[in-house]
Design a protein around this motif. Sequence first.
Motif, PDB file in Angstrom:
ATOM      1  N   ASN A 479       0.743  -1.431  -0.144  1.00  0.00           N
ATOM      2  CA  ASN A 479       0.285  -0.149   0.379  1.00  0.00           C
ATOM      3  C   ASN A 479       1.196   0.758   0.236  1.00  0.00           C
ATOM      4  N   LYS A 482       1.597   2.227  -3.731  1.00  0.00           N
ATOM      5  CA  LYS A 482       1.019   1.928  -4.163  1.00  0.00           C
ATOM      6  C   LYS A 482       0.546   3.364  -3.921  1.00  0.00           C
ATOM      7  N   TYR A 483       0.133   4.116  -2.734  1.00  0.00           N
ATOM      8  CA  TYR A 483      -0.267   5.328  -2.505  1.00  0.00           C
ATOM      9  C   TYR A 483       1.017   6.390  -2.528  1.00  0.00           C
ATOM     10  N   ASP A 506       4.656   6.866   4.727  1.00  0.00           N
ATOM     11  CA  ASP A 506       4.958   6.825   3.919  1.00  0.00           C
ATOM     12  C   ASP A 506       4.505   7.960   3.668  1.00  0.00           C
ATOM     13  N   ILE A 511      -4.544   9.939   3.604  1.00  0.00           N
ATOM     14  CA  ILE A 511      -6.474   9.336   3.531  1.00  0.00           C
ATOM     15  C   ILE A 511      -7.103  10.588   4.665  1.00  0.00           C
ATOM     16  N   TYR A 524     -13.149  -2.301   0.834  1.00  0.00           N
ATOM     17  CA  TYR A 524     -13.712  -0.792   0.993  1.00  0.00           C
ATOM     18  C   TYR A 524     -12.421  -0.312   0.452  1.00  0.00           C
ATOM     19  N   VAL A 526     -11.013   3.796  -0.786  1.00  0.00           N
ATOM     20  CA  VAL A 526     -10.961   5.294  -0.306  1.00  0.00           C
ATOM     21  C   VAL A 526     -11.676   5.505  -1.922  1.00  0.00           C
ATOM     22  N   SER A 531      -8.326   3.718  -6.832  1.00  0.00           N
ATOM     23  CA  SER A 531      -7.531   2.783  -7.009  1.00  0.00           C
ATOM     24  C   SER A 531      -8.124   1.685  -7.809  1.00  0.00           C
ATOM     25  N   THR A 537      -7.873  -4.069  -4.520  1.00  0.00           N
ATOM     26  CA  THR A 537      -8.975  -4.848  -3.699  1.00  0.00           C
ATOM     27  C   THR A 537     -10.183  -4.443  -3.030  1.00  0.00           C
ATOM     28  N   GLY A 538      -9.320  -3.684  -1.938  1.00  0.00           N
ATOM     29  CA  GLY A 538      -9.894  -3.230  -0.888  1.00  0.00           C
ATOM     30  C   GLY A 538     -10.101  -4.183  -0.087  1.00  0.00           C
ATOM     31  N   LEU A 541      -5.804  -3.991   4.102  1.00  0.00           N
ATOM     32  CA  LEU A 541      -6.134  -4.213   4.995  1.00  0.00           C
ATOM     33  C   LEU A 541      -7.241  -4.622   5.965  1.00  0.00           C
TER      34      LEU A 541
END
Length: 575
Positions: A479, A482-483, A506, A511, A524, A526, A531, A537-538, A541
């Motif tokens: 994550n 990714k973000y 990071d 968020i 879920y 965001v 995403s 895929t949510g 986490l």
Amino acid sequence: MNKIFNKIFGIYLAVIIPLTGIILLLIFNIVHEHYLITITRDLKRLNYSIQDQVRPYVLEANSQELQQKIININKKIKARITIIDLKGVVLADSDENPKKMENHAGRIEIAKAMSGKMGSSLRHSVTVKKDMLYVALPLKHADNIIAVVRVSLYVDRIDTLYSELRNKILLITIIVIFISIVVLFFFSKNITDPIKELAAASSRFAMGDFNAKVFINNNDELKELADSFNLMTDKIKELFGNQSMYQEELQRILGSMQEGLVLLDKDNKIVMHNKSFRKTVNSDDINYRFYWEVLRDSEVQKLVDRVRKKRSRKTTEIELNNISYMCSANYIQTKDEIVLVLFDISERKQLEDMKRDFIVNASHELRTPLTAIHGFVETLEEETKGSYSKYLDVIKRHTTRLIAIVEDMLTVSKLEDDRLKTQISDIDFKKLIEDILTIFYDRIKEKKLKISYNISKETKTFKGDFFKIEQLFINLIDNAIKYTQSGEIKIRIDDEEDKVLIQVSDTGIGIEAQDLERIFERFYTVDKSRSKKSSGTGLGLSIVKHIVNLHKGSIDVSSSDKKGTTFSIRLPRES
Ligand code: ADP
């Protein structure tokens, strides 16, 4: 006879009998004295009445006539008469021969009479050899004492009269005592009978007979007491009636409950239980036994100890005789008690297992064709040399995403499968992180990100499920990469009291506050468009959260939009 009766009766008798004895003794003495005085007075009167009759014979010194005279008088008055001259010589005596009688001048009563006064004496007569009462008076003529007249009575005659009187007094006393005992008996009974009745009714009441009543005819305090007792029994009967009604209602409710319910007192002994609970533990004889004697389960023990310590409530899953239960424990402060409720969740568990099995099977089945599609799309890309790249890109991206979803679903299902127990081993954080970073090496390089890790000296190893902790790091680092478009990713492992702190931070997109609470929910994401671009895929986490829970830890996230995100995980060393 009861004790109170004996006491009252005994005390009265103990007082009456000696008192009567003392009074009788006094009466006898007084009567005896009075009797002697009276008789002395009578003898004195007699003495005077005789004097006139004997005087002429004394003056004439006619002893024979005098003797005859007093014998005649004696026949009438039944008292001994003696006439003594001034020298003490007995001139005449009604009961004896005067010539044989000794000189009487020395007798007390005679000496006193010769001095002109009345002389009396109660003593033994030497002449007649009997006790006698003497009364002597001077016989005067023209104011001169010419002789002494003595009238006497035999004491046995006095005693006869006295004993007659005494017998009468005694008889009256005995009758009086008898009557007072009878009266006392009824009086005592009158007091003790109601008390006896009250005592009997009280013990009947104590044995549980709420209809026990006392009826007393007296009109005194005992009657008031009896009335209060009757009122009290009525009230208590009413209260018990209400109480047992509530009790029955409670029993009905408890009996109809599907859940097993048991109440533990402050010593962890069973004080209340319902039918379902007895069925669960397969025993009827559980009253006042320690709960662990009937419910042998270490999880329940831990649960009860924890709830008692924290004075709170807690729920845990347990398995008894191959049946799964949700066991909830609630602390009741007022009496330091704990209510345990066992809810049979076997059916739900079975359904969950079926669902999980289905997902695992479906994911497995889907993975092969999807991987095949993905492979063929790549082949097609090469074959067509970019002619349909616009369409093939979309197909490739979606299949990649589908494969990721299928992979994540498989991971979630496996994680949630209780049948697969956690495998605890020593985890070397340094080795683990270095191995993981090699997986992400290309992506980090591609994005030109800086990545660093810091493991404190104290926190080299940790006991946990290696594959799950590895999965946790993979998801968090994945994550973070990714973000995060630029900047750096930091991994920190440190000790915090009896816990291990794992932080992944990071400098990415962050968020927003409104999403923070929901990011751990399954599926879920965001921002869908954001995403999707990152092919999320949510599920990542939610997997992390699940692993943290399995290790009985906690997870926190802090983030500010555009400035980056920090995930902090705390895992207890002894889980
Ligand atoms: P996904 O597979 O979509 O990443 P996750 O469950 O891992 O699903 O994450 C849920 C959502 O939380 C993501 O859609 C993402 O928006 C947000 N998120 C997770 N990690 C980060 C992060 N390090 N920085 C910013 N957003 C994040």
